[in-house]
Design a protein around this motif. Sequence first.
Motif, PDB file in Angstrom:
ATOM      1  N   PRO A 149      10.072   8.970   9.220  1.00  0.00           N
ATOM      2  CA  PRO A 149       8.700   9.335   8.834  1.00  0.00           C
ATOM      3  C   PRO A 149       8.084  10.413   9.713  1.00  0.00           C
ATOM      4  O   PRO A 149       7.322  11.253   9.229  1.00  0.00           O
ATOM      5  N   TYR A 150       8.411  10.409  11.014  1.00  0.00           N
ATOM      6  CA  TYR A 150       7.892  11.443  11.908  1.00  0.00           C
ATOM      7  C   TYR A 150       8.530  12.796  11.596  1.00  0.00           C
ATOM      8  O   TYR A 150       7.864  13.835  11.672  1.00  0.00           O
ATOM      9  N   ILE A 151       9.824  12.764  11.243  1.00  0.00           N
ATOM     10  CA  ILE A 151      10.506  14.001  10.854  1.00  0.00           C
ATOM     11  C   ILE A 151       9.879  14.550   9.579  1.00  0.00           C
ATOM     12  O   ILE A 151       9.676  15.762   9.443  1.00  0.00           O
ATOM     13  N   VAL A 152       9.568  13.663   8.644  1.00  0.00           N
ATOM     14  CA  VAL A 152       8.968  14.082   7.367  1.00  0.00           C
ATOM     15  C   VAL A 152       7.643  14.798   7.621  1.00  0.00           C
ATOM     16  O   VAL A 152       7.409  15.909   7.115  1.00  0.00           O
ATOM     17  N   LEU A 153       6.768  14.169   8.396  1.00  0.00           N
ATOM     18  CA  LEU A 153       5.464  14.773   8.681  1.00  0.00           C
ATOM     19  C   LEU A 153       5.629  16.087   9.427  1.00  0.00           C
ATOM     20  O   LEU A 153       4.960  17.092   9.112  1.00  0.00           O
ATOM     21  N   ALA A 154       6.505  16.106  10.409  1.00  0.00           N
ATOM     22  CA  ALA A 154       6.721  17.318  11.197  1.00  0.00           C
ATOM     23  C   ALA A 154       7.299  18.439  10.344  1.00  0.00           C
ATOM     24  O   ALA A 154       6.919  19.610  10.498  1.00  0.00           O
ATOM     25  N   ALA A 155       8.210  18.106   9.434  1.00  0.00           N
ATOM     26  CA  ALA A 155       8.825  19.127   8.575  1.00  0.00           C
ATOM     27  C   ALA A 155       7.792  19.745   7.641  1.00  0.00           C
ATOM     28  O   ALA A 155       7.822  20.957   7.393  1.00  0.00           O
ATOM     29  N   VAL A 156       6.888  18.943   7.120  1.00  0.00           N
ATOM     30  CA  VAL A 156       5.827  19.465   6.253  1.00  0.00           C
ATOM     31  C   VAL A 156       4.939  20.430   7.026  1.00  0.00           C
ATOM     32  O   VAL A 156       4.623  21.537   6.554  1.00  0.00           O
TER      33      VAL A 156
ATOM     34  N   PHE B 113       0.824  -1.213   0.000  1.00  0.00           N
ATOM     35  CA  PHE B 113       0.000   0.000   0.000  1.00  0.00           C
ATOM     36  C   PHE B 113       0.858   1.263   0.000  1.00  0.00           C
ATOM     37  O   PHE B 113       0.362   2.355  -0.296  1.00  0.00           O
ATOM     38  N   MET B 114       2.144   1.097   0.312  1.00  0.00           N
ATOM     39  CA  MET B 114       3.033   2.254   0.332  1.00  0.00           C
ATOM     40  C   MET B 114       3.106   2.937  -1.028  1.00  0.00           C
ATOM     41  O   MET B 114       3.209   4.165  -1.117  1.00  0.00           O
ATOM     42  N   TYR B 115       3.020   2.147  -2.117  1.00  0.00           N
ATOM     43  CA  TYR B 115       3.133   2.727  -3.462  1.00  0.00           C
ATOM     44  C   TYR B 115       2.042   3.760  -3.746  1.00  0.00           C
ATOM     45  O   TYR B 115       2.351   4.917  -4.048  1.00  0.00           O
ATOM     46  N   PRO B 116       0.768   3.396  -3.655  1.00  0.00           N
ATOM     47  CA  PRO B 116      -0.263   4.415  -3.921  1.00  0.00           C
ATOM     48  C   PRO B 116      -0.300   5.499  -2.858  1.00  0.00           C
ATOM     49  O   PRO B 116      -0.652   6.642  -3.153  1.00  0.00           O
ATOM     50  N   ALA B 117       0.069   5.155  -1.611  1.00  0.00           N
ATOM     51  CA  ALA B 117       0.040   6.150  -0.539  1.00  0.00           C
ATOM     52  C   ALA B 117       1.053   7.257  -0.802  1.00  0.00           C
ATOM     53  O   ALA B 117       0.741   8.449  -0.634  1.00  0.00           O
ATOM     54  N   VAL B 118       2.251   6.881  -1.215  1.00  0.00           N
ATOM     55  CA  VAL B 118       3.286   7.876  -1.510  1.00  0.00           C
ATOM     56  C   VAL B 118       2.905   8.697  -2.733  1.00  0.00           C
ATOM     57  O   VAL B 118       3.110   9.915  -2.771  1.00  0.00           O
ATOM     58  N   GLU B 119       2.345   8.046  -3.740  1.00  0.00           N
ATOM     59  CA  GLU B 119       1.922   8.769  -4.943  1.00  0.00           C
ATOM     60  C   GLU B 119       0.838   9.791  -4.612  1.00  0.00           C
ATOM     61  O   GLU B 119       0.913  10.956  -5.039  1.00  0.00           O
ATOM     62  N   LEU B 120      -0.166   9.362  -3.852  1.00  0.00           N
ATOM     63  CA  LEU B 120      -1.259  10.262  -3.493  1.00  0.00           C
ATOM     64  C   LEU B 120      -0.762  11.387  -2.585  1.00  0.00           C
ATOM     65  O   LEU B 120      -1.137  12.555  -2.766  1.00  0.00           O
ATOM     66  N   ALA B 121       0.088  11.049  -1.624  1.00  0.00           N
ATOM     67  CA  ALA B 121       0.625  12.063  -0.714  1.00  0.00           C
ATOM     68  C   ALA B 121       1.432  13.105  -1.477  1.00  0.00           C
ATOM     69  O   ALA B 121       1.325  14.312  -1.203  1.00  0.00           O
ATOM     70  N   THR B 122       2.235  12.660  -2.443  1.00  0.00           N
ATOM     71  CA  THR B 122       3.035  13.603  -3.226  1.00  0.00           C
ATOM     72  C   THR B 122       2.139  14.501  -4.063  1.00  0.00           C
ATOM     73  O   THR B 122       2.385  15.708  -4.173  1.00  0.00           O
ATOM     74  N   GLY B 123       1.092  13.932  -4.651  1.00  0.00           N
ATOM     75  CA  GLY B 123       0.149  14.736  -5.408  1.00  0.00           C
ATOM     76  C   GLY B 123      -0.488  15.810  -4.544  1.00  0.00           C
ATOM     77  O   GLY B 123      -0.589  16.976  -4.949  1.00  0.00           O
ATOM     78  N   LEU B 124      -0.899  15.423  -3.343  1.00  0.00           N
ATOM     79  CA  LEU B 124      -1.516  16.386  -2.431  1.00  0.00           C
ATOM     80  C   LEU B 124      -0.517  17.442  -1.977  1.00  0.00           C
ATOM     81  O   LEU B 124      -0.859  18.629  -1.883  1.00  0.00           O
ATOM     82  N   LEU B 125       0.717  17.040  -1.714  1.00  0.00           N
ATOM     83  CA  LEU B 125       1.726  17.990  -1.254  1.00  0.00           C
ATOM     84  C   LEU B 125       2.100  18.985  -2.352  1.00  0.00           C
ATOM     85  O   LEU B 125       2.320  20.173  -2.073  1.00  0.00           O
TER      86      LEU B 125
ATOM     87  N   TYR C 117       6.935  23.625   7.817  1.00  0.00           N
ATOM     88  CA  TYR C 117       7.204  24.450   6.639  1.00  0.00           C
ATOM     89  C   TYR C 117       5.991  25.294   6.262  1.00  0.00           C
ATOM     90  O   TYR C 117       6.109  26.493   5.997  1.00  0.00           O
ATOM     91  N   PHE C 118       4.831  24.675   6.231  1.00  0.00           N
ATOM     92  CA  PHE C 118       3.628  25.379   5.792  1.00  0.00           C
ATOM     93  C   PHE C 118       2.940  26.166   6.912  1.00  0.00           C
ATOM     94  O   PHE C 118       2.346  27.222   6.659  1.00  0.00           O
ATOM     95  N   TYR C 119       2.995  25.652   8.144  1.00  0.00           N
ATOM     96  CA  TYR C 119       2.193  26.245   9.221  1.00  0.00           C
ATOM     97  C   TYR C 119       3.025  26.659  10.432  1.00  0.00           C
ATOM     98  O   TYR C 119       2.455  26.986  11.471  1.00  0.00           O
ATOM     99  N   GLY C 120       4.337  26.653  10.293  1.00  0.00           N
ATOM    100  CA  GLY C 120       5.203  26.965  11.432  1.00  0.00           C
ATOM    101  C   GLY C 120       4.960  28.337  12.013  1.00  0.00           C
ATOM    102  O   GLY C 120       4.878  28.503  13.243  1.00  0.00           O
TER     103      GLY C 120
END
Length: 254
Positions: A226-233, A74-86, A236-239
């Motif tokens: 993965p926690y660093i990734v989510l936290a960095a996003v 499930f990581m494949y579509p999840a990463v694709e969808l997450a990148t599209g949203l980001l 970056y946008f809402y800091g």
Amino acid sequence: MNNLLLLFFFLLGLIFGSFFNVAGLRIPLKHPFVNDRSACPQCGHLLSWHELIPFLSYIMQRGKCRHCGKAISFMYPAVELATGLLFAISYVMLGLNAEFLTALLLMAMLMILFVSDIVYMVIPNNILLFFLPLFILMRIVVPLEPWWSSVVGALAGVGLLALIILISQGGMGAGDMKLFGVLGIVLGLKKTLLTFFLATIIGAVVGILLLSFKVIHRKQAVPFGPYIVLAAVIAYFYGDSLADWYVAILNKSG
């Protein structure tokens, strides 16, 4: 806002998300990924073009390989969808400017590292070294306010993680430390510290949930990337908004 452009960047993110999956899986193993065709990791069958449509192929194939019937991660579509949203969120938040390019580069690095750390628990140096000069260049073109925040952020990110590694005797990896150094250039001091704080909170909450549901055991090593990734996003946008909100709470309580 141009809805066509919003759709364009979402679709572009889906396409690049597929590439980030491949890069995150192959770069740590030093496997070529530019010219080599994708294949099913279970049966090795080379995938045709209609099996490589980002996100849609997973849905149409019901999450299984058409040839061997084994489940596709499930990581494949999840990463694709997450990148599209980001990518789409980056356009919404920033518009078309130089900082938007910085955002796309940041999302690209974070998604590649997310895949790598989830699968191998490794944050490869060559990925960080690829993006480092790009971020330095972008911060010359679009400096933070004040400009030296990038330098101090990088030093603080490396120093804080190095201190934690020394105190915990390896409780965190050197890859996390180097990642915070690179993030410090992009985010600056305030948002780098916020990223660390958020990553720690998110990691603690997720860790407790995973232990409670017995997904992991107490002494099992888990990736922190993965926690660093989510936290960095988030930072970056809402800091700035989070910092203002926190200061307002302190002022009211005072």
